[in-house]
Design a protein around this motif. Sequence first.
Motif, PDB file in Angstrom:
ATOM      1  N   VAL A  99       0.842  -1.206   0.000  1.00  0.00           N
ATOM      2  CA  VAL A  99       0.000   0.000   0.000  1.00  0.00           C
ATOM      3  C   VAL A  99       0.874   1.252   0.000  1.00  0.00           C
ATOM      4  O   VAL A  99       2.072   1.176   0.265  1.00  0.00           O
ATOM      5  N   SER A 100       0.220   2.381  -0.283  1.00  0.00           N
ATOM      6  CA  SER A 100       0.961   3.652  -0.312  1.00  0.00           C
ATOM      7  C   SER A 100       0.991   4.241   1.097  1.00  0.00           C
ATOM      8  O   SER A 100       0.345   5.246   1.390  1.00  0.00           O
ATOM      9  N   GLY A 101       1.701   3.571   1.990  1.00  0.00           N
ATOM     10  CA  GLY A 101       1.770   3.982   3.389  1.00  0.00           C
ATOM     11  C   GLY A 101       0.682   3.303   4.210  1.00  0.00           C
ATOM     12  O   GLY A 101      -0.362   2.893   3.691  1.00  0.00           O
ATOM     13  N   GLY A 102       0.960   3.209   5.510  1.00  0.00           N
ATOM     14  CA  GLY A 102       0.015   2.554   6.413  1.00  0.00           C
ATOM     15  C   GLY A 102      -1.337   3.251   6.434  1.00  0.00           C
ATOM     16  O   GLY A 102      -2.377   2.616   6.646  1.00  0.00           O
ATOM     17  N   THR A 103      -1.342   4.548   6.213  1.00  0.00           N
ATOM     18  CA  THR A 103      -2.602   5.295   6.220  1.00  0.00           C
ATOM     19  C   THR A 103      -3.526   4.766   5.136  1.00  0.00           C
ATOM     20  O   THR A 103      -4.730   4.587   5.355  1.00  0.00           O
ATOM     21  N   LEU A 128      -4.459  10.671  15.165  1.00  0.00           N
ATOM     22  CA  LEU A 128      -5.579  11.571  14.867  1.00  0.00           C
ATOM     23  C   LEU A 128      -6.129  11.451  13.446  1.00  0.00           C
ATOM     24  O   LEU A 128      -7.324  11.698  13.224  1.00  0.00           O
ATOM     25  N   THR A 129      -5.318  11.019  12.490  1.00  0.00           N
ATOM     26  CA  THR A 129      -5.800  10.885  11.107  1.00  0.00           C
ATOM     27  C   THR A 129      -6.955   9.885  10.999  1.00  0.00           C
ATOM     28  O   THR A 129      -7.820   9.987  10.126  1.00  0.00           O
ATOM     29  N   VAL A 130      -6.940   8.909  11.921  1.00  0.00           N
ATOM     30  CA  VAL A 130      -7.941   7.853  11.882  1.00  0.00           C
ATOM     31  C   VAL A 130      -9.366   8.392  12.057  1.00  0.00           C
ATOM     32  O   VAL A 130     -10.322   7.863  11.479  1.00  0.00           O
ATOM     33  N   PRO A 206       3.258   0.561  13.024  1.00  0.00           N
ATOM     34  CA  PRO A 206       4.383   1.131  12.269  1.00  0.00           C
ATOM     35  C   PRO A 206       5.641   1.367  13.100  1.00  0.00           C
ATOM     36  O   PRO A 206       6.710   1.578  12.542  1.00  0.00           O
ATOM     37  N   TYR A 207       5.492   1.342  14.449  1.00  0.00           N
ATOM     38  CA  TYR A 207       6.645   1.688  15.292  1.00  0.00           C
ATOM     39  C   TYR A 207       7.356   0.488  15.887  1.00  0.00           C
ATOM     40  O   TYR A 207       8.356   0.650  16.582  1.00  0.00           O
ATOM     41  N   CYS A 208       6.827  -0.737  15.646  1.00  0.00           N
ATOM     42  CA  CYS A 208       7.311  -1.888  16.423  1.00  0.00           C
ATOM     43  C   CYS A 208       8.804  -2.155  16.216  1.00  0.00           C
ATOM     44  O   CYS A 208       9.471  -2.650  17.120  1.00  0.00           O
ATOM     45  N   GLU A 209       9.349  -1.823  15.048  1.00  0.00           N
ATOM     46  CA  GLU A 209      10.780  -2.106  14.820  1.00  0.00           C
ATOM     47  C   GLU A 209      11.674  -1.099  15.560  1.00  0.00           C
ATOM     48  O   GLU A 209      12.864  -1.349  15.741  1.00  0.00           O
ATOM     49  N   LEU A 210      11.096   0.038  15.949  1.00  0.00           N
ATOM     50  CA  LEU A 210      11.916   1.086  16.580  1.00  0.00           C
ATOM     51  C   LEU A 210      11.982   0.870  18.092  1.00  0.00           C
ATOM     52  O   LEU A 210      11.515   1.688  18.882  1.00  0.00           O
ATOM     53  N   MET A 231      -2.991  -7.018   9.942  1.00  0.00           N
ATOM     54  CA  MET A 231      -1.789  -6.367  10.482  1.00  0.00           C
ATOM     55  C   MET A 231      -1.224  -5.385   9.460  1.00  0.00           C
ATOM     56  O   MET A 231      -0.875  -5.769   8.340  1.00  0.00           O
ATOM     57  N   LEU A 232      -1.154  -4.111   9.864  1.00  0.00           N
ATOM     58  CA  LEU A 232      -0.691  -3.049   8.965  1.00  0.00           C
ATOM     59  C   LEU A 232       0.747  -2.675   9.315  1.00  0.00           C
ATOM     60  O   LEU A 232       1.052  -2.406  10.474  1.00  0.00           O
ATOM     61  N   SER A 233       1.588  -2.650   8.301  1.00  0.00           N
ATOM     62  CA  SER A 233       2.987  -2.271   8.514  1.00  0.00           C
ATOM     63  C   SER A 233       3.340  -1.101   7.596  1.00  0.00           C
ATOM     64  O   SER A 233       2.649  -0.860   6.602  1.00  0.00           O
ATOM     65  N   SER A 234       4.421  -0.433   7.949  1.00  0.00           N
ATOM     66  CA  SER A 234       4.836   0.714   7.139  1.00  0.00           C
ATOM     67  C   SER A 234       6.351   0.792   7.110  1.00  0.00           C
ATOM     68  O   SER A 234       7.011   0.448   8.096  1.00  0.00           O
ATOM     69  N   PHE A 235       6.887   1.252   5.989  1.00  0.00           N
ATOM     70  CA  PHE A 235       8.333   1.498   5.929  1.00  0.00           C
ATOM     71  C   PHE A 235       8.645   2.973   6.229  1.00  0.00           C
ATOM     72  O   PHE A 235       9.795   3.384   6.134  1.00  0.00           O
ATOM     73  N   SER A 236       7.612   3.743   6.588  1.00  0.00           N
ATOM     74  CA  SER A 236       7.800   5.177   6.815  1.00  0.00           C
ATOM     75  C   SER A 236       8.768   5.478   7.945  1.00  0.00           C
ATOM     76  O   SER A 236       9.544   6.420   7.874  1.00  0.00           O
ATOM     77  N   LYS A 237       8.691   4.721   9.017  1.00  0.00           N
ATOM     78  CA  LYS A 237       9.494   5.070  10.192  1.00  0.00           C
ATOM     79  C   LYS A 237      10.842   4.354  10.185  1.00  0.00           C
ATOM     80  O   LYS A 237      11.728   4.713  10.953  1.00  0.00           O
ATOM     81  N   THR A 238      10.982   3.333   9.324  1.00  0.00           N
ATOM     82  CA  THR A 238      12.240   2.578   9.334  1.00  0.00           C
ATOM     83  C   THR A 238      13.135   2.886   8.133  1.00  0.00           C
ATOM     84  O   THR A 238      14.354   2.838   8.241  1.00  0.00           O
ATOM     85  N   ILE A 239      12.523   3.171   6.971  1.00  0.00           N
ATOM     86  CA  ILE A 239      13.351   3.510   5.800  1.00  0.00           C
ATOM     87  C   ILE A 239      13.135   4.978   5.430  1.00  0.00           C
ATOM     88  O   ILE A 239      14.064   5.782   5.524  1.00  0.00           O
ATOM     89  N   SER A 240      11.913   5.349   5.068  1.00  0.00           N
ATOM     90  CA  SER A 240      11.623   6.746   4.719  1.00  0.00           C
ATOM     91  C   SER A 240      10.123   6.924   4.537  1.00  0.00           C
ATOM     92  O   SER A 240       9.476   6.084   3.884  1.00  0.00           O
TER      93      SER A 240
END
Length: 402
Positions: A99-103, A128-130, A206-210, A231-240
Amino acid sequence: MKQRSFAARLDHVSGAAVKDIISMMVDPSITSFGGGSPANESFPIAEIKEIVNQVLTDSPYELLQYGKTEGYLPLREAYLEHIVLPKGVRADVQNVITVSGGTQGFDLATQAFVDPGDVVLLESPTYLTVFNVLRKLGAEIVAVKTDENGIRIDDLEEKIQRYHPKMLYAIPTFQNPTGRTLPVERRKRIAELAGEYNLIVAEDDPYCELRYRGEALPPIKSFDTSGNVIMLSSFSKTISPGIRVGALVADHDIIEKMTDIKQCSDTHSTNLTQAICAEYLKRGLLPGHIESIRPMYLARMNAMLDGIRQYFPKNIRYTDPDGGLFTWVELPGKELPGDVDTRVIVKESVAKIKVGFVPGSPFFLDPAEGKNCLRLNFSSNTPEKISAGIKSLGDLLCEIVR
Ligand SMILES: Cc1ncc(COP(=O)(O)O)c(C=O)c1O
């Protein structure tokens, strides 16, 4: 100005809170603890440059041509192998969509399940976006109580029985905005409730790897026997975050439905950035990258927590997180007349001491509940800037909160 007749269901959809955060972040004269961004210094720029060159050399037509809606196959496979399976989640490639980001992942999940008037439960406070994603669909939002460990299972069960919700939205690890982490027993129980009450759980992680200290916890999805957990994941916080790539894992029928919906939205996510993530994972670079940014984030987090302990009023409560990007502060005095309101304090803080943060209210269904709260991001400033900014903010808060 011309009166536009926008769709009535958008009457309660507003991006004002996010716009305020962004305007604070781009003003260089302000020390902003407001955003939710990873540090610029965390981006693996050299590796990405090299990977772009390689993938465009190896697969130019595949990457520059239209792609598949369910996602770039090497990324679906790499996400499965490097992120999903090691967490104890049983799945195969048919269970994955990129997907185009977790959002967007959450947006697709809600479009797949939520009709106007359906009840969606969420932990309070939450991302808050939710609220806008759900309001856009005409969902009825019901907040579930939380404590210092996240969602309270007693309140969740009570609200499931009372409201017969379609979905629960939960951020189990280093939650936005509170930084809190849901213990394993509660994760297990949520998975059980998903089966017992035929409740869809959107687990946004999205934060679990951090994680900067302590042991990683298994996701809710790893306890899922009903197939109701997404389960939703994102590369936003780990790669970019700028590359806009995320992925999610769910039962195949859910993935198929989401694929149909995504086709109407953006046809598919960007091939080139999906290929960057796929190659990054395939080369095994992610664990080392996270290892390399951990000391920086830990130092920033500690600078913020030390400053809070030293300079903030003594009668506050705050989260001491084990990872993520945020801590959360609750000031006393919510119940008193003439009480504190961080929406007012933030204006004074920006004007007088040039320090920004996000007031608690927009993270709550009932904004009054967050009047005494503030979210502080520690990832985006150096420890020195954090220490100085937290001291100024602490001095200001001590004048206001006695
Ligand atoms: C809980 C949560 N989910 C999703 C997102 C957005 O992630 P993405 O950039 O993948 O859309 C954020 C970003 O702040 C977040 O805090």
